[in-house]
Structure formats: structure tokens, C-alpha cells
Design an enzyme around this catalytic site. Structure first.
Site, PDB file in Angstrom:
ATOM      1  N   GLU A 118      56.523  35.855  67.617  1.00  0.00           N
ATOM      2  CA  GLU A 118      56.645  35.428  67.501  1.00  0.00           C
ATOM      3  C   GLU A 118      56.117  34.115  66.266  1.00  0.00           C
ATOM      4  OE1 GLU A 118      60.176  35.007  68.467  1.00  0.00           O
ATOM      5  OE2 GLU A 118      60.130  33.781  66.679  1.00  0.00           O
TER       6      GLU A 118
ATOM      7  N   ASP B 170      35.600  35.689  39.969  1.00  0.00           N
ATOM      8  CA  ASP B 170      35.832  34.682  38.984  1.00  0.00           C
ATOM      9  C   ASP B 170      33.951  33.280  39.475  1.00  0.00           C
ATOM     10  OD1 ASP B 170      38.049  34.156  38.232  1.00  0.00           O
ATOM     11  OD2 ASP B 170      39.198  34.304  40.067  1.00  0.00           O
TER      12      ASP B 170
ATOM     13  N   HIS C 221      42.924  34.308  35.536  1.00  0.00           N
ATOM     14  CA  HIS C 221      42.848  32.550  35.700  1.00  0.00           C
ATOM     15  C   HIS C 221      42.045  32.235  34.973  1.00  0.00           C
ATOM     16  CE1 HIS C 221      43.179  30.233  38.802  1.00  0.00           C
ATOM     17  NE2 HIS C 221      42.272  30.794  39.699  1.00  0.00           N
TER      18      HIS C 221
ATOM     19  N   ASP D  70      47.895  26.838  40.433  1.00  0.00           N
ATOM     20  CA  ASP D  70      47.127  28.334  40.960  1.00  0.00           C
ATOM     21  C   ASP D  70      46.456  27.618  42.252  1.00  0.00           C
ATOM     22  OD1 ASP D  70      46.967  31.182  41.269  1.00  0.00           O
ATOM     23  OD2 ASP D  70      44.855  30.550  41.301  1.00  0.00           O
TER      24      ASP D  70
ATOM     25  N   GLN E  17      42.886  44.205  40.381  1.00  0.00           N
ATOM     26  CA  GLN E  17      43.524  43.412  38.937  1.00  0.00           C
ATOM     27  C   GLN E  17      43.568  44.159  38.033  1.00  0.00           C
ATOM     28  OE1 GLN E  17      46.088  41.142  37.993  1.00  0.00           O
ATOM     29  NE2 GLN E  17      46.455  40.309  39.869  1.00  0.00           N
TER      30      GLN E  17
ATOM     31  N   GLY F  28      38.577  45.947  39.458  1.00  0.00           N
ATOM     32  CA  GLY F  28      38.814  45.870  41.439  1.00  0.00           C
ATOM     33  C   GLY F  28      40.348  45.917  41.315  1.00  0.00           C
TER      34      GLY F  28
ATOM     35  N   GLU G 147      47.433  27.822  46.374  1.00  0.00           N
ATOM     36  CA  GLU G 147      46.661  29.159  47.774  1.00  0.00           C
ATOM     37  C   GLU G 147      46.639  27.824  48.515  1.00  0.00           C
ATOM     38  OE1 GLU G 147      44.537  31.399  44.854  1.00  0.00           O
ATOM     39  OE2 GLU G 147      42.800  29.710  44.637  1.00  0.00           O
TER      40      GLU G 147
ATOM     41  N   GLN H 292      32.068  35.503  36.581  1.00  0.00           N
ATOM     42  CA  GLN H 292      32.321  35.639  35.399  1.00  0.00           C
ATOM     43  C   GLN H 292      30.851  34.457  34.326  1.00  0.00           C
ATOM     44  OE1 GLN H 292      36.229  34.766  34.583  1.00  0.00           O
ATOM     45  NE2 GLN H 292      37.068  36.169  35.975  1.00  0.00           N
TER      46      GLN H 292
ATOM     47  N   GLU I  27      56.751  37.892  62.821  1.00  0.00           N
ATOM     48  CA  GLU I  27      58.002  37.659  62.210  1.00  0.00           C
ATOM     49  C   GLU I  27      57.926  37.064  60.752  1.00  0.00           C
ATOM     50  OE1 GLU I  27      61.855  36.907  64.103  1.00  0.00           O
ATOM     51  OE2 GLU I  27      60.834  37.461  66.644  1.00  0.00           O
TER      52      GLU I  27
HETATM   53  P1  NDP Z   1      37.772  42.405  42.065  1.00  0.00           P
HETATM   54  O1  NDP Z   1      37.234  41.430  43.245  1.00  0.00           O
HETATM   55  O2  NDP Z   1      39.195  43.048  42.993  1.00  0.00           O
HETATM   56  O3  NDP Z   1      37.586  42.650  40.908  1.00  0.00           O
HETATM   57  C1  NDP Z   1      36.530  42.829  40.744  1.00  0.00           C
HETATM   58  C2  NDP Z   1      35.526  43.424  39.755  1.00  0.00           C
HETATM   59  O4  NDP Z   1      35.083  43.286  38.651  1.00  0.00           O
HETATM   60  C3  NDP Z   1      35.060  44.088  40.849  1.00  0.00           C
HETATM   61  O5  NDP Z   1      35.321  45.919  40.714  1.00  0.00           O
HETATM   62  C4  NDP Z   1      33.493  44.644  40.719  1.00  0.00           C
HETATM   63  O6  NDP Z   1      32.602  45.536  41.081  1.00  0.00           O
HETATM   64  C5  NDP Z   1      33.876  43.789  39.696  1.00  0.00           C
HETATM   65  N1  NDP Z   1      32.218  43.512  38.758  1.00  0.00           N
HETATM   66  C6  NDP Z   1      31.600  42.525  39.286  1.00  0.00           C
HETATM   67  N2  NDP Z   1      30.533  42.391  38.512  1.00  0.00           N
HETATM   68  C7  NDP Z   1      30.549  43.473  37.051  1.00  0.00           C
HETATM   69  C8  NDP Z   1      29.358  44.258  36.909  1.00  0.00           C
HETATM   70  N3  NDP Z   1      28.005  43.670  36.644  1.00  0.00           N
HETATM   71  N4  NDP Z   1      30.004  44.550  35.994  1.00  0.00           N
HETATM   72  C9  NDP Z   1      30.721  45.239  36.196  1.00  0.00           C
HETATM   73  N5  NDP Z   1      31.676  45.369  36.841  1.00  0.00           N
HETATM   74  C10 NDP Z   1      31.557  44.482  37.856  1.00  0.00           C
HETATM   75  O7  NDP Z   1      38.348  40.981  41.630  1.00  0.00           O
HETATM   76  P2  NDP Z   1      40.005  40.455  41.410  1.00  0.00           P
HETATM   77  O8  NDP Z   1      40.870  41.641  40.736  1.00  0.00           O
HETATM   78  O9  NDP Z   1      40.360  39.668  42.594  1.00  0.00           O
HETATM   79  O10 NDP Z   1      40.587  38.997  40.392  1.00  0.00           O
HETATM   80  C11 NDP Z   1      40.014  39.371  38.717  1.00  0.00           C
HETATM   81  C12 NDP Z   1      40.599  38.184  38.310  1.00  0.00           C
HETATM   82  O11 NDP Z   1      41.588  38.281  38.493  1.00  0.00           O
HETATM   83  C13 NDP Z   1      39.899  37.049  38.761  1.00  0.00           C
HETATM   84  O12 NDP Z   1      39.590  35.837  38.130  1.00  0.00           O
HETATM   85  C14 NDP Z   1      41.413  36.520  39.729  1.00  0.00           C
HETATM   86  O13 NDP Z   1      41.280  35.253  39.857  1.00  0.00           O
HETATM   87  C15 NDP Z   1      41.980  37.092  38.956  1.00  0.00           C
HETATM   88  N6  NDP Z   1      43.442  36.857  39.864  1.00  0.00           N
HETATM   89  C16 NDP Z   1      43.411  37.923  40.908  1.00  0.00           C
HETATM   90  C17 NDP Z   1      44.938  38.144  41.603  1.00  0.00           C
HETATM   91  C18 NDP Z   1      44.657  38.881  43.022  1.00  0.00           C
HETATM   92  O14 NDP Z   1      45.286  39.529  43.571  1.00  0.00           O
HETATM   93  N7  NDP Z   1      43.873  39.031  43.673  1.00  0.00           N
HETATM   94  C19 NDP Z   1      45.755  37.476  41.126  1.00  0.00           C
HETATM   95  C20 NDP Z   1      46.129  37.145  39.971  1.00  0.00           C
HETATM   96  C21 NDP Z   1      44.813  36.840  39.096  1.00  0.00           C
HETATM   97  P3  NDP Z   1      32.645  45.303  43.336  1.00  0.00           P
HETATM   98  O15 NDP Z   1      33.751  46.321  43.371  1.00  0.00           O
HETATM   99  O16 NDP Z   1      31.085  46.371  43.042  1.00  0.00           O
HETATM  100  O17 NDP Z   1      32.238  43.736  43.273  1.00  0.00           O
HETATM  101 MG    MG Z   2      45.617  32.749  43.208  1.00  0.00          MG
END
Ligand code: NDP
Ligand code: MG
Length: 356
Positions: A227, A83, A108, A191, A28, A26, A195, A86, A231
């Protein structure tokens, strides 16, 4: 003062000969996986099929596999799944593969800090939390830079957990910008506070309160939008690159005087007291418990609050104005997060209270 590590403090060779599993492709996951691969490391991606992220992983040249399979193959397992998903995936697909000598990593600290995941003692557990979105983790790496990150070690079974964590941070480019040493507790609590009070919750309310104040008094919503929302980016960009003093020195004298003499009438003693209450709810585990319970119930409150926001005048006006500025939308072409749509999961709600 915080201890900060840079590229010279980390050695990529620490990860040579080890396979790194990136669980989830996803926001990250993509940034981590591509950067680590470009740093010459051995990466296996786990991504469930059926969504855009699976196709993206394939397009990027990975052969995504299941979480269980990736965990079986890898020595370093980075959990970049949503999260709230997980804990369940951990129990069913990750835990069976956590043998001595392996390392489990997070971006995280929520699930470790609030005891939703309790890893076996014989593995390393660390955190590399980039302080920026995944798209930027990738983009800055390609430009020779990086997004700063936090590093924390929760368990050091091998005696090399920090070395491994720092090598990982170097692999994603974070050590070019600085990797700050912290703890899971500090990362998680700051964190969540950031947020809630400042970045997302606080900023939303500040923008909307300003917008509504103007519209209420008969000013055009489009003017109020430019505004109070549009901005803000220009100001935040200045604060980001030049600091707050740098921003003050780049706005007009009138803006400087008016802002300096009026700003603290907006964030009052009452606002600060509320910030402290919000922080206390995070520290004592009340927020985590509430969020986990909300997920277990199918997220009714969360969904309703989000839907209500869609109908706010600022969204209607904003959509119209942004459609005329396609370059703005393109600039941040990143899929929205899927936080609202995921199914609830079973969690360890009894144990949620924080350690303090
Ligand atoms: P996303 O929701 O963007 O990505 C999660 C990914 O995991 C998705 O591609 C999802 O697939 C996949 N997934 C879910 N279930 C399964 C499974 N059973 N098998 C295989 N793949 C699976 O999450 P983020 O990247 O936002 O967050 C990930 C971690 O990073 C979290 O702990 C978050 O707190 C942390 N984090 C995130 C930040 C950010 O910028 N977003 C910043 C700093 C930390 P699907 O697309 O099908 O749902
Ligand atoms: Mg955060």
C-alpha cells in the site's frame, strides 16, 4: 519564465576538434561518455582501476586512463567523480592541466558554489546537470529521447562558454528534452533541497510513516508495504507522465475525494515551516559545512544512520516480496551508489559559507 534551449539552439560543431575528458565512469560518467561518442565527439575516459566501473569502461570500448592524463589531453573536462572526492582530485590531478582555452564542467554545482574548488580565471567553467540518473541519460538517448538538464555558466573566459555547454548538452541528448538556464547557486540549492525535503528524505519519511501507522494498528506488514511503498511508483509514474491533475483523473473517485480532502492534513503548516528551515540551512552553508565535517571525521553519523535503516521492518518485508518479483529488480538494474563507502577527503571547510 525560465529560458529553455533545445537541439536547434546548439551546434555540435562547437565541439569538433576538441577532446572531451569524462572524469569517472560511474552513474553519470558512463551515460555522458557513450552518448557523446555516439554523437560523433572525441571522448577520453578517466577511471581508476580496481572497480567494476573500470571494467565497464573497457567493455564499452574505452581505454580508461588517469585523471591527470585525461586532463592533459582534453580541452573540455567534465568532472563526474564523487562530489566529496572532487576537491582533492582537483588539486592534485586536474588543476595542473587547466591552461587558458580549456573548459571545466560539472554535473552538480556543490564544489564550486561552496568554494571547495576555485578554478583559475582564464578557463571556462560551466554546469550541465541532467535531471535524472545516468542510466536514464543513456537509455533515453538510445531511444531517441533525452533527460532534461540544467545549464549554468560560472566563468566565461573564452566568450563561448555557453555555446560549448549547449553543444555538450546536445551531445548527451539533453537538448532534445530541454536545457534550462540557471546559475550554480540555483542548481546547487534546489538540488540539495529537492533530495532532502521531497525526493529522498521526504519520500522516505512519508512512506515509513504510512507503513508504521498501519503496522502499529495490527495490519499485516506485507499489506502495508504494498500500500505505502510499492503502489507509490504507480502513482508517481502517472504524475510523471500526466501531471498531478492527470493522476487525479485516473484514480477512483473515492481515492480522489479522500486524497484531496485529507492530503493537506499530512503536509501541514509545521511541515512547510520545517521545509523553509531546511532550505535556509542549505542557503547559509550550514548543511555543506556539516556534510564536509562529517566526511572529514570518517562519516560516523552517516554510517550509523544508514545501518539503522537496513534493519527497519520495511526493508525485511520488502526484500522478501521483491524476491518474488524479479522483473522489478531487473528493470532498474543499476549498481547502488558508493556514497557510503568512500574515504573522507581533505576539504576547504573554512570557505564553505555560500556567497549570498
Ligand atoms: P559515481 O560514484 O557513480 O561515479 C564516480 C566515478 O568516479 C566512479 O566510477 C569512481 O570510481 C570514479 N573515480 C573516483 N575517484 C577516481 C579517481 N581518482 N580516478 C578516476 N576515477 C575515479 O558518481 P555519480 O555519477 O553519481 O556522480 C558524478 C557527478 O554527477 C556528481 O557531481 C553528482 O552530484 C552528479 N550527478 C549525479 C547524478 C546521478 O544520477 N547519480 C544526477 C545528476 C548529477 P570507483 O567506482 O572506483 O569509485
Ligand atoms: Mg540531487
Amino acid at each position: 519564465m525560465a529560458k529553455i534551449y533545445y537541439d536547434n539552439d546548439a551546434d555540435l560543431n562547437t565541439l569538433k576538434g576538441k577532446r572531451i575528458a569524462i572524469l569517472g565512469y560511474g552513474i553519470q560518467g558512463r551515460g555522458h561518455a557513450l552518448n557523446l561518442r555516439d554523437s560523433g565527439l572525441d571522448v577520453v575516459v578517466a577511471q581508476r582501476p580496481g572497480g567494476v566501473h573500470y571494467d565497464e569502461a573497457v567493455e564499452d570500448g574505452f581505454q580508461p586512463t588517469s585523471v591527470a592524463e585525461a586532463c592533459a589531453q582534453a580541452q573540455i573536462i567534465m568532472v563526474l567523480l564523487q562530489d566529496t572526492l572532487q576537491p582533492e582530485i582537483y588539486r592534485t590531478a586536474i588543476l595542473p592541466h587547466l591552461k587558458k582555452g580549456k573548459a571545466l564542467a560539472f554535473a552538480h554545482g556543490f564544489n564550486i558554489h561552496f568554494h571547495q574548488i576555485e578554478p583559475p580565471k582564464e578557463i571556462d567553467v560551466f554546469l550541465i546537470a541532467p535531471k535524472g540518473p545516468g542510466a536514464l541519460v543513456r537509455q533515453l538517448y538510445q531511444q531517441g529521447g533525452g533527460v532534461p538538464a540544467l545549464v549554468a555558466v560560472y566563468q566565461d573566459a573564452s566568450g563561448s562558454a555557453k555555446k560549448i555547454a549547449l553543444a555538450y548538452a546536445k551531445g548527451i541528448g539533453a537538448a532534445r528534452a530541454g536545457v534550462l538556464e540557471t546559475t550554480f547557486a540555483e542548481e546547487t540549492e534546489t538540488d540539495l533541497f529537492g533530495e532532502q525535503a521531497v525526493l529522498c528524505g521526504g519520500a522516505e519519511q512519508l512512506i515509513k510513516a504510512g507503513f508504521e501507522t498501519l503496522v502499529e494498528k495490527g495490519y499485516q506488514p506485507e499489506v502495508a508495504y504494498f500500500e505505502c511503498l510499492h503502489e507509490l511508483k504507480l502513482i508517481v509514474d502517472l504524475v510523471y507522465s500526466k501531471g498531478i491533475q492527470g493522476m487525479w483523473s485516473r484514480v477512483s473517485e473515492t481515492a480522489r475525494y479522500g486524497g484531496i480532502t485529507r492530503g493537506d492534513r499530512i503536509i501541514t503548516g509545521e511541515t512547510r515551516a520545517e521545509m523553509r528551515r531546511i532550505l535556509a540551512e542549505i542557503q547559509n552553508g550550514q548543511f555543506a559545512k556539516e556534510w564536509i565535517t562529517e566526511c572529514q571525521a570518517g562519516r560516523p553519523v552517516f554510517k550509523a544512520l544508514l545501518a539503522q535503516r537496513d534493519r527497519h521492518l520495511i526493508e525485511l518485508v520488502g526484500a522478501k516480496l521483491r524476491a518474488m518479483m524479479p522483473w522489478i529488480t531487473k528493470q532498474d538494474a543499476q549498481k547502488p551508489t558508493a556514497i557510503q563507502t568512500k574515504a573522507p577527503v581533505k576539504t576547504n571547510s573554512k570557505k564553505v559559507a555560500s556567497k549570498r
